[in-house]
Design a protein around this motif. Structure first.
Motif, PDB file in Angstrom:
ATOM      1  N   UNK A 195       0.171 -28.553  19.979  1.00 40.12           N
ATOM      2  CA  UNK A 195       1.228 -27.881  20.736  1.00 40.12           C
ATOM      3  C   UNK A 195       1.253 -26.389  20.430  1.00 40.12           C
ATOM      4  N   UNK A 196       1.002 -26.044  19.162  1.00 45.71           N
ATOM      5  CA  UNK A 196       0.979 -24.629  18.793  1.00 45.71           C
ATOM      6  C   UNK A 196      -0.175 -23.905  19.492  1.00 45.71           C
ATOM      7  N   UNK A 197      -1.359 -24.517  19.511  1.00 43.79           N
ATOM      8  CA  UNK A 197      -2.496 -23.882  20.190  1.00 43.79           C
ATOM      9  C   UNK A 197      -2.234 -23.744  21.687  1.00 43.79           C
ATOM     10  N   UNK A 198      -1.630 -24.771  22.286  1.00 41.23           N
ATOM     11  CA  UNK A 198      -1.310 -24.699  23.715  1.00 41.23           C
ATOM     12  C   UNK A 198      -0.304 -23.577  23.982  1.00 41.23           C
ATOM     13  N   UNK A 199       0.719 -23.466  23.126  1.00 39.97           N
ATOM     14  CA  UNK A 199       1.727 -22.417  23.295  1.00 39.97           C
ATOM     15  C   UNK A 199       1.106 -21.035  23.168  1.00 39.97           C
ATOM     16  N   UNK A 200       0.249 -20.843  22.181  1.00 41.27           N
ATOM     17  CA  UNK A 200      -0.371 -19.532  21.976  1.00 41.27           C
ATOM     18  C   UNK A 200      -1.294 -19.174  23.134  1.00 41.27           C
ATOM     19  N   UNK A 201      -2.091 -20.137  23.587  1.00 43.84           N
ATOM     20  CA  UNK A 201      -3.036 -19.863  24.674  1.00 43.84           C
ATOM     21  C   UNK A 201      -2.316 -19.538  25.971  1.00 43.84           C
ATOM     22  N   UNK A 202      -1.295 -20.324  26.300  1.00 42.37           N
ATOM     23  CA  UNK A 202      -0.577 -20.080  27.558  1.00 42.37           C
ATOM     24  C   UNK A 202       0.260 -18.807  27.492  1.00 42.37           C
ATOM     25  N   UNK A 203       0.800 -18.488  26.312  1.00 41.81           N
ATOM     26  CA  UNK A 203       1.520 -17.220  26.161  1.00 41.81           C
ATOM     27  C   UNK A 203       0.567 -16.046  26.357  1.00 41.81           C
ATOM     28  N   UNK A 204      -0.662 -16.199  25.846  1.00 38.77           N
ATOM     29  CA  UNK A 204      -1.658 -15.149  26.059  1.00 38.77           C
ATOM     30  C   UNK A 204      -1.961 -14.951  27.541  1.00 38.77           C
ATOM     31  N   UNK A 205      -2.070 -16.062  28.264  1.00 39.08           N
ATOM     32  CA  UNK A 205      -2.304 -15.952  29.711  1.00 39.08           C
ATOM     33  C   UNK A 205      -1.154 -15.260  30.416  1.00 39.08           C
ATOM     34  N   UNK A 206       0.073 -15.579  29.999  1.00 37.56           N
ATOM     35  CA  UNK A 206       1.242 -14.944  30.610  1.00 37.56           C
ATOM     36  C   UNK A 206       1.267 -13.447  30.326  1.00 37.56           C
ATOM     37  N   UNK A 207       0.916 -13.065  29.092  1.00 40.74           N
ATOM     38  CA  UNK A 207       0.913 -11.639  28.740  1.00 40.74           C
ATOM     39  C   UNK A 207      -0.156 -10.885  29.520  1.00 40.74           C
ATOM     40  N   UNK A 208      -1.316 -11.510  29.719  1.00 47.30           N
ATOM     41  CA  UNK A 208      -2.379 -10.870  30.520  1.00 47.30           C
ATOM     42  C   UNK A 208      -1.910 -10.661  31.959  1.00 47.30           C
ATOM     43  N   UNK A 209      -1.280 -11.682  32.537  1.00 44.14           N
ATOM     44  CA  UNK A 209      -0.770 -11.557  33.906  1.00 44.14           C
ATOM     45  C   UNK A 209       0.328 -10.493  33.991  1.00 44.14           C
ATOM     46  N   UNK A 210       1.137 -10.373  32.944  1.00 42.47           N
ATOM     47  CA  UNK A 210       2.157  -9.319  32.911  1.00 42.47           C
ATOM     48  C   UNK A 210       1.496  -7.953  32.865  1.00 42.47           C
ATOM     49  N   UNK A 211       0.475  -7.805  32.043  1.00 38.32           N
ATOM     50  CA  UNK A 211      -0.260  -6.540  31.936  1.00 38.32           C
ATOM     51  C   UNK A 211      -0.922  -6.175  33.261  1.00 38.32           C
ATOM     52  N   UNK A 212      -1.411  -7.182  33.992  1.00 31.62           N
ATOM     53  CA  UNK A 212      -2.039  -6.947  35.297  1.00 31.62           C
ATOM     54  C   UNK A 212      -1.014  -6.754  36.413  1.00 31.62           C
ATOM     55  N   UNK A 213       0.275  -6.928  36.079  1.00 30.78           N
ATOM     56  CA  UNK A 213       1.378  -6.761  37.027  1.00 30.78           C
ATOM     57  C   UNK A 213       1.271  -7.726  38.199  1.00 30.78           C
ATOM     58  N   UNK A 214       0.945  -8.976  37.877  1.00 27.85           N
ATOM     59  CA  UNK A 214       0.873 -10.024  38.897  1.00 27.85           C
ATOM     60  C   UNK A 214       2.245 -10.639  39.117  1.00 27.85           C
ATOM     61  N   UNK A 215       2.387 -11.309  40.254  1.00 28.61           N
ATOM     62  CA  UNK A 215       3.661 -11.942  40.554  1.00 28.61           C
ATOM     63  C   UNK A 215       3.868 -13.183  39.686  1.00 28.61           C
ATOM     64  N   UNK A 216       5.121 -13.469  39.328  1.00 31.98           N
ATOM     65  CA  UNK A 216       5.478 -14.616  38.481  1.00 31.98           C
ATOM     66  C   UNK A 216       4.540 -14.747  37.282  1.00 31.98           C
TER      67      UNK A 216
END
Length: 358
Positions: A195-216
């Motif tokens: 669960x910790x690895x899943x949380x870290x990986x998906x949080x990383x994906x969310x941060x990348x999408x935030x940096x790219x200024x993507x929707x949602x």
């Protein structure tokens, strides 16, 4: 009253409403209860407040949970439905366009004081079946009344989120809708340290999408990473039920607090038209979903949720809680959102140029 206390009190109200809905056996109680309670409290003037950090966290959890459904077998099924997804995108664009034309003609006299271009933009972006915040931003760029655009989308989202789950629950109780075993998630048990690895990986994906200024970004980033891991056969952990419930609660709150007291006084006739149009779109989408069901062989409930004029997270949550084909619903809703965000702006500009040359 400071912001932190307002958020805490709103969450307590939402939790009490969720518990009440569980006792009443309503569908998706962890989202519907908070949504309805905070909407009512907001309209009555209570100092409700939603925290952006909590809303983002809720979208992150839901995105990660939904991605776990995209096993290789399920993904092959979704890819085979590409033609149905394309038809659903065309349907959404056409339905929104017709709704916009109706709004434009219905309220032309009410907003005659606005420049013609601004009024066209207002009715057009208010009717597009896409992300509410993104449509409001596009409307602002074209000089539209953003308050009317945001109000129309709020009415649409809440009507769909409230009515569709009840309709699906009624259908389950009367017709005995069966869970499709092909559309169940990969990992089904929450475990540590996966669960910790899943949380870290998906949080990383969310941060990348935030940096790219993507929707949602928090939803889409977590969804894409979780989907990729599941497709690759990496099954670290399921998302705990408690996390999903908490995520639904904060998403419900974020929808409910839109309905401030001022909202009710925002052009009542406009709100009534938005409600009527939404109701008609829902009815027509049920018919379209049934046609796609006949053509694809999938259950009507899955296709109705996939083509419903609601939001991705809300419709996917409904599919997840009621076990009605989460990956298919998610794929239809995600592809529609991406297509709408890409196409509605250029289509509006093309229509403006055509009008000038006509």
């Amino acid at each position: 009253m400071n912001a932190g206390l307002r958020v805490a009190l709103t969450l307590l109200l939402a939790l009490a409403a969720a518990k009440l809905c569980i006792w009443l056996h309503t569908p998706i109680p962890w989202m519907l209860g908070p949504l309805l309670a905070t909407a009512l409290a907001s309209v009555l003037g209570a100092p409700t407040r939603s925290a952006a950090l909590l809303r983002n966290g809720g979208q992150w959890v839901i995105g990660a949970a939904l991605g776990l459904y995209f096993t290789p077998q399920v993904s092959a099924l979704v890819v085979s439905l590409w033609w149905a997804i394309v038809l659903a995108v065309v349907w959404a664009l056409a339905l929104g366009g017709l709704f916009g034309l109706w709004l434009q003609r219905q309220h032309a006299a009410d907003f005659a004081h606005l420049p013609p271009g601004a009024w066209r933009a207002t009715s057009y972006f208010a009717s597009a079946i896409g992300g509410a915040s993104e449509m409001t931003l596009l409307a602002e760029r074209h000089g539209a009344r953003t308050d009317l655009v945001a109000a129309a989308h709020s009415v649409r989202l809440v009507m769909v989120v409230v009515s569709v789950p009840f309709a699906m629950q009624w259908a389950q109780s009367h017709w005995g809708l069966q869970v499709d075993a092909r559309l169940l998630p990969g990992p089904r048990v929450a475990q540590w340290p996966g669960l910790m690895w899943l949380a870290l990986a998906t949080a990383g994906g969310a941060l990348v999408m935030t940096w790219l200024k993507r929707t949602n970004p928090w939803f889409m980033g977590a969804l894409l990473v979780s989907m990729g891991l599941t497709l690759a056969g990496v099954h670290w952990s399921a998302v705990p039920t408690g996390w999903s419930n908490a995520a639904q609660l904060v998403i419900g709150v974020s929808l409910g607090v839109r309905f401030q007291r001022e909202f009710v006084h925002t052009a009542p006739r406009w709100l009534a038209s938005a409600a009527i149009g939404t109701l008609l779109m829902m009815v027509l989408s049920v018919g379209f979903g049934c046609l796609l069901s006949w053509a694809t062989g999938l259950h009507p409930a899955t296709l109705i949720l996939g083509t419903s004029p609601g939001g991705i997270a809300e419709m996917a949550i409904t599919a997840k809680v009621l076990q009605l084909g989460v990956p298919v619903v998610t794929a239809f809703q995600v592809c529609r959102l991406v297509a709408v965000l890409i196409l509605v702006g250029p289509i509006f500009q093309w229509m403006g140029r055509r009008k000038k040359t006509a």
